[in-house]
Design a protein around this motif. Structure first.
Motif, short mmCIF file in Angstrom:
data_model
loop_
_atom_site.label_atom_id
_atom_site.label_comp_id
_atom_site.label_asym_id
_atom_site.label_seq_id
_atom_site.Cartn_x
_atom_site.Cartn_y
_atom_site.Cartn_z
N GLY A 104 0.75 -1.24 0.00
CA GLY A 104 0.00 0.00 0.00
C GLY A 104 0.78 1.29 0.00
N MET A 105 1.66 1.51 0.99
CA MET A 105 2.39 2.76 1.09
C MET A 105 3.33 2.94 -0.10
N ALA A 106 3.96 1.86 -0.54
CA ALA A 106 4.86 1.94 -1.69
C ALA A 106 4.10 2.37 -2.94
N ILE A 107 2.97 1.75 -3.18
CA ILE A 107 2.16 2.08 -4.36
C ILE A 107 1.76 3.55 -4.31
N ALA A 108 1.26 3.99 -3.18
CA ALA A 108 0.78 5.37 -3.03
C ALA A 108 1.89 6.39 -3.22
N THR A 109 3.06 6.15 -2.63
CA THR A 109 4.12 7.16 -2.71
C THR A 109 4.79 7.20 -4.08
N ILE A 110 4.92 6.06 -4.74
CA ILE A 110 5.54 6.05 -6.08
C ILE A 110 4.57 6.61 -7.10
N GLU A 111 3.30 6.18 -7.06
CA GLU A 111 2.32 6.71 -8.03
C GLU A 111 2.10 8.21 -7.80
N GLY A 112 2.20 8.65 -6.56
CA GLY A 112 1.96 10.06 -6.25
C GLY A 112 3.17 10.97 -6.39
N ALA A 113 4.32 10.40 -6.75
CA ALA A 113 5.53 11.20 -6.88
C ALA A 113 5.45 12.12 -8.09
N GLU A 114 5.97 13.33 -7.94
CA GLU A 114 6.05 14.26 -9.07
C GLU A 114 7.05 13.72 -10.09
N VAL A 115 6.82 14.08 -11.35
CA VAL A 115 7.76 13.69 -12.41
C VAL A 115 9.05 14.49 -12.21
N ALA A 116 10.16 13.77 -12.14
CA ALA A 116 11.46 14.42 -11.93
C ALA A 116 11.84 15.27 -13.13
N LYS A 117 12.49 16.37 -12.84
CA LYS A 117 12.97 17.26 -13.89
C LYS A 117 14.49 17.25 -13.86
#
Length: 118
Positions: A104-117
């Motif tokens: 759960g927490m892994a899925i949420a934090t990775i999917e919710g991460a901003e696209v790196a610039k």
């Protein structure tokens, strides 16, 4: 000589292993293409896999206190200290050496991460 019953048992074992990860969020650690996150759509049972909504983990810091991808799969990432690419609708990866199911927490934090610039 391999008996037919041994072959069936081996095929059932492979099917069971695949069934535990297909259509689930996973992290793939690869020998030369890096680390990828997404929904595992297909896997040849060896080194080639297809992900849906794949994101490359270019650089990561765990959401916990450790350093390993196993911990990322459970605790997720620290979004401020990680660099995650934009999602790809489909991605075939050919150098898979590890498949780690995500929670759960892994899925949420990775999917919710901003696209790196850059």
């Amino acid at each position: 000589m391999e008996m037919a019953s041994d072959l069936v048992t081996e095929m059932e074992k492979d099917k069971t292993m695949k069934d535990t990860v297909i259509n689930k969020h996973v992290i793939l650690r690869c020998s030369s293409s890096g680390v990828h996150f997404g929904v595992l759509m297909d896997w040849d049972g060896q080194s080639t896999a297809m992900l849906k909504d794949s994101r490359r983990l270019w650089e990561w810091s765990t959401g916990g206190t450790g350093i390993s991808l196993s911990e990322v799969a459970i605790c997720g990432i620290d979004q401020k200290k990680s660099r995650i690419t934009m999602p790809l609708p489909e991605h075939i990866v050919t150098d898979v050496i590890e498949i780690i199911p995500c929670h759960g927490m892994a899925i949420a934090t990775i999917e919710g991460a901003e696209v790196a610039k850059p």
